[in-house]
Design an enzyme around this catalytic site. Structure first.
Site, mmCIF file in Angstrom:
data_model
loop_
_atom_site.group_PDB
_atom_site.id
_atom_site.type_symbol
_atom_site.label_atom_id
_atom_site.label_comp_id
_atom_site.label_asym_id
_atom_site.label_seq_id
_atom_site.Cartn_x
_atom_site.Cartn_y
_atom_site.Cartn_z
ATOM 1 N N ASP A 505 0.896 -0.856 -0.347
ATOM 2 C CA ASP A 505 0.057 -0.114 0.000
ATOM 3 C C ASP A 505 0.610 1.588 -0.027
ATOM 4 O O ASP A 505 2.355 1.091 -0.090
ATOM 5 C CB ASP A 505 -0.769 0.284 1.318
ATOM 6 C CG ASP A 505 -2.326 0.266 0.329
ATOM 7 O OD1 ASP A 505 -2.087 1.689 0.519
ATOM 8 O OD2 ASP A 505 -3.197 -0.255 1.198
ATOM 9 N N HIS A 575 -2.967 3.394 -4.520
ATOM 10 C CA HIS A 575 -2.270 2.929 -3.406
ATOM 11 C C HIS A 575 -0.661 2.374 -3.125
ATOM 12 O O HIS A 575 -0.371 1.131 -3.488
ATOM 13 C CB HIS A 575 -3.012 1.631 -2.235
ATOM 14 C CG HIS A 575 -4.063 2.140 -2.117
ATOM 15 N ND1 HIS A 575 -4.274 2.982 -0.661
ATOM 16 C CD2 HIS A 575 -5.798 2.153 -2.720
ATOM 17 C CE1 HIS A 575 -5.801 3.702 -0.174
ATOM 18 N NE2 HIS A 575 -6.428 2.687 -1.276
ATOM 19 N N GLU A 639 -10.496 2.766 -5.068
ATOM 20 C CA GLU A 639 -9.347 4.621 -4.958
ATOM 21 C C GLU A 639 -8.164 5.149 -5.169
ATOM 22 O O GLU A 639 -7.556 5.297 -4.596
ATOM 23 C CB GLU A 639 -9.483 4.544 -3.041
ATOM 24 C CG GLU A 639 -10.617 3.882 -2.207
ATOM 25 C CD GLU A 639 -10.025 3.911 -0.998
ATOM 26 O OE1 GLU A 639 -10.878 4.115 0.144
ATOM 27 O OE2 GLU A 639 -9.137 3.821 -0.467
#
Length: 847
Positions: A505, A575, A639
């Site tokens: 991440d 990420h 995201e």
């Protein structure tokens, strides 16, 4: 409640409390009582829950169409219901006529409830047959002679049949007369009908009291008539305490026994905590609207339709469909006021198992297995034989005994299924392979007492879902090899079989990739971590760590020995800042980049325009696939900001080359992410693997063959299944175990916020809202532990336990097997002590 002949409710001086009851499988009175949908087993189960709360009275609605269609069968079903209710110490107040909700109805299949709409299927009686259709102004139904004859015959026949039945508390002849969407028309005709139904009932003269509840102060003359002509005073109010108490004081002047037949609307400050003690103190019977949440949708307020499965604050109802309470504190109060002492218990003897098996037959006695011989059929694999051998070694340290535990190969059983037969002299396990053996061993370990006893029983068991997962984020905070193994062990205790390992991440790259050493030399370390929720802060402590490939192989092998498959997640195309910091050429701007120190989403993502990005992914996944033999590789996909792609000449060139453009459904950059997902899908397919992505990958055009993990509620999973994709359900409002376990944040460690209780986890139904043809697409579900605010394994265990146990039943058990009381009893009496003895941290639950 006290009183005289008609008003004493069968000379029973006890205070009454209970609910307006309809089974959770019924949208209205018709569905409750029709032969095709009448469910004695469900009623028995739910009234057992009512008995456990100390309730002794249920108010239940009838409907004339049921009698008109099949009078004999209807009365037979009423009698069956009364038998069930009486067996639980519960009497019934039956309701005849009703001026509430839908004006028309027909027998037969009833309409499905409207999503988020209160009581969308409830029907009036007689409704339009007597009043005419709403909206017709003052033009009433032209001829009411026929319907009045039917109603009179119906009321009199039911009353004659049950006029001396002591199982019946009273007859509520007319619910909310004068109600309706066209109130003036209803008021004018309701009063004559009210007088008629009282006249019909008086002619039969049942031994039970008659009543019709007042409910609207504007109905002046009608209210006075009701109060004067009712044997007991009944009334409805959803007002808060002070107004409700004033109403009680006013009605007391009539000197008759009183029952409040509707109250408790939480969002209006009419709650059990405020109203129930006052009613008992004043000797007023207490019947709240709603008991078990179901198709009536009365957890939603009257005029506030919501596009959700469950509001954060329920309007009515006490329990979910599986018996889970909306609020443990509320249930404790109800039981205390009703004089119930001791813990809530299951309705029948059960084995202390979580998750509970599909089919159990309890027998008398036990098998002393302390020093039993354990053998295993040679048809089993070496892994299964080793697992059985290890179990035998555990028995050797128990008290002395004799007999045999035999593991027998049975090819007819499904992969994860097992059968267990324990007699007084031996035990036999049947399975078709390693997975079934592992599941049987988990059951045996739970059943085995400290003295080495196994209860005599027969079990036939198999999981409902093949994917039963738990997730751990090791990117935000890093956990050692031994800590990860400990996490895996607790998963195996409760038959979970997928470990979703979040390894990369923005905040740290945790897996060694030999082709790209800087991923761990640079990407595994961040220069401090934000303090609490202050995004401007930094503790200044360099933080990080990673797993060598040797360590990963060790953990993968250890998980496999427990029957757990590890599914790694390499998050992309967003990420990925930890990788960009190590190799800036992977990004759109070329950097410089740094591993993130705050819990936020970076605008910097993998450049989708450079072919070198895909070469990097090819090489990384070569090593990932060599380390992890799992069928699935998780690629994140969530995201993903698109700002850099909009500005990047390489990405815009790729968009032009692919012929992508904005549409009404999505932007060109969204379709570019679809392209990235498809490329990675091809990379992994060449290596015999399938991708999983978070539900954002559905946006745009997702290539066939992907599996979708639905986290932003359930909509993504429903949509994905409808479009033909396999789905793993992990909606944040049920399955995010980093969310707080209390509605009061001050009671819990600092965390990401939100609230998911143990009861909420247990209440989840993964197939709710999934059309039947798509249900087979739901592979299963998992609980997720994200670690932004979880820095230690002790804290992670506290967030995981005991909520993981609740989810294990959702994953394993069919809905009709789930039982909150049975689960809670086993959890508190056996599993919490076991977890404590094994050295796990957990959130305490009330005994």
């Amino acid at each position: 409640m006290t009183g005289c002949q008609k008003g004493n409710c069968n000379n029973n001086p006890d205070w009454v409390s209970g609910c307006d009851y309809i089974p959770s499988n019924a949208v209205n009175q018709l569905e409750m009582w029709q032969e095709e949908t009448f469910s004695p087993d469900l009623i028995d189960k739910e009234l057992g829950w009512a008995e456990d709360l100390g309730f002794n009275l249920m108010r239940v609605f009838l409907h004339h169409k049921l009698w008109e269609q099949d009078a004999r069968g209807f009365k037979k079903r009423i009698n069956r219901y009364l038998d069930i209710a009486s067996s639980h110490g519960i009497r019934t107040m039956f309701v005849f006529l009703d001026d509430c909700w839908n004006e028309t109805c027909e027998t037969g299949p009833q309409p499905a409830p409207l999503r988020g709409v209160h009581n969308s299927g409830w029907c009036k009686d007689p409704g339009a047959l007597y009043f005419g259709l709403c909206g017709s102004g003052v033009r009433y139904a032209e001829d009411t002679t026929a319907i009045l004859k039917v109603l009179e015959a119906y009321v009199k026949d039911i009353l004659k049949e049950f006029k001396n039945d002591r199982r019946i508390h009273s007859w509520d002849l007319y619910n909310e007369p004068g109600g309706g969407q066209d109130p003036y028309r209803y008021w004018e005709r309701s009063f004559p009908l009210l007088k008629d139904v009282f006249r019909w009932a008086r002619e039969v003269n049942p031994s039970q009291p008659l009543t019709a509840g007042v409910w609207n102060s504007r109905l002046g003359e009608m209210n006075v008539w009701q109060l004067e002509n009712s044997d007991i005073i009944t009334y409805h109010t959803y007002e808060p305490l002070e107004s409700h108490k004033a109403m009680v004081d006013t009605l007391k002047r009539y000197g008759k026994p009183m029952v409040c037949t509707e109250y408790m609307a939480r969002t209006q400050n009419s709650t059990f905590q405020t109203i129930l003690p006052m009613l008992k103190e004043n000797g007023v019977g207490a019947i709240n609207w709603g008991f078990v949440s179901g198709k009536t949708n009365t957890i939603f307020a009257w005029d506030t339709p919501l596009d959700v499965d469950e509001p954060s604050v329920w309007f009515h109802d006490i329990l979910r469909q599986d018996g889970t309470p909306y609020s443990e504190e509320e249930v404790a109060l109800i039981r205390e006021i009703n004089g119930k002492t001791g813990p809530r218990t299951a309705a029948a003897p059960v084995l202390p198992l979580i998750p509970y098996p599909n089919r159990v037959t309890l027998k008398r006695g036990s098998f002393h297995a302390g020093a039993a011989t354990v053998n295993c059929s040679p048809e089993f694999s070496s892994e299964a034989a080793e697992a059985v051998k290890a179990f035998g070694g555990e028995l050797a340290s128990s008290a002395e005994g004799s007999g045999c535990i035999s593991f027998k190969f049975d090819a007819s059983l499904a992969d994860e299924a097992y059968e267990l037969n324990v007699s007084r002299r031996n035990a036999t396990v049947k399975a078709s392979g390693f997975a079934g053996v592992v599941n049987a061993l988990a059951t045996l370990r739970q059943l085995l007492s400290a003295e080495g006893e196994l209860p005599c029983c027969e079990i036939a068991d198999a999981p409902r879902f093949s994917w039963r997962g738990a997730h751990l984020d090791c990117s935000r905070h890093f956990f050692s090899v031994e800590e990860v193994k400990k996490y895996l062990r607790v998963m195996s205790l409760y038959k979970l079989n997928r470990f979703h390992w979040h390894l990369t991440d923005d905040h740290g790259w945790r897996v060694e990739i030999k082709r790209y050493p800087k991923l761990t030399e640079i990407g595994a370390w961040r220069n401090g971590t934000m303090i609490g929720h202050d995004m401007q802060s930094n503790d200044g402590i360099r933080y990080g760590g990673f797993y060598t490939q040797e360590q990963i192989r060790e953990i993968v092998a250890y998980a496999a020995s427990l029957g757990i498959e590890i599914v790694p997640e390499v998050d992309l195309p967003a990420h990925l800042t930890s990788a960009l910091a190590a190799y800036p050429w992977l990004g759109c701007t070329g950097g410089p980049y740094s591993v993130m120190t705050i819990w936020d989403i970076s605008p910097d993502v993998l450049c989708a325009g450079k072919e070198t990005s895909f070469t990097f992914l090819e090489n990384v996944f070569d090593e990932i696939c060599a380390l992890f033999p799992s069928r699935y590789i998780h690629i994140g996909g969530d995201e993903c900001p698109k700002e850099r792609w909009k500005e990047c000449p390489h990405c815009q060139a790729r968009i032009r080359d692919l012929g992508l453009s904005d549409t009404e459904q999505a932007s060109a950059e969204t379709y570019l992410q679809n392209y990235v997902t498809a490329r990675v899908q091809e990379i992994l397919a060449k290596r015999g693997r399938k991708i999983i992505g978070w539900d954002e990958i559905l946006e745009g055009n997702l290539a066939p063959g992907a599996t979708v993990m639905s986290w932003r509620g359930t909509k993504g999973g429903i949509q994905a299944a409808d479009r033909g994709f396999d789905v793993i359900m992990t909606p944040c409002d049920y399955c995010y175990l980093d969310y707080s376990q209390s509605a009061n944040p001050a009671e819990e460690p600092d965390g990401i916020g939100h609230f998911v209780s143990l009861e909420k986890c247990y209440s989840y139904e993964p197939l709710q809202g999934i059309p039947l043809p798509s249900a087979g697409r739901i592979l299963g579900l998992q609980g997720n532990v994200w670690t932004e605010f979880i820095a230690t394994m002790s804290h992670a265990e506290y967030m995981l336990l005991p909520r993981m146990l609740a989810l294990s039943e959702v994953m394993w058990c069919h809905p009709d097997i789930k039982d909150w009381r049975r689960f809670y009893t086993t959890l508190t009496q056996q599993e919490i002590p076991r977890l404590q003895a094994l050295g796990y941290n957990y959130r305490a639950v009330a005994q």
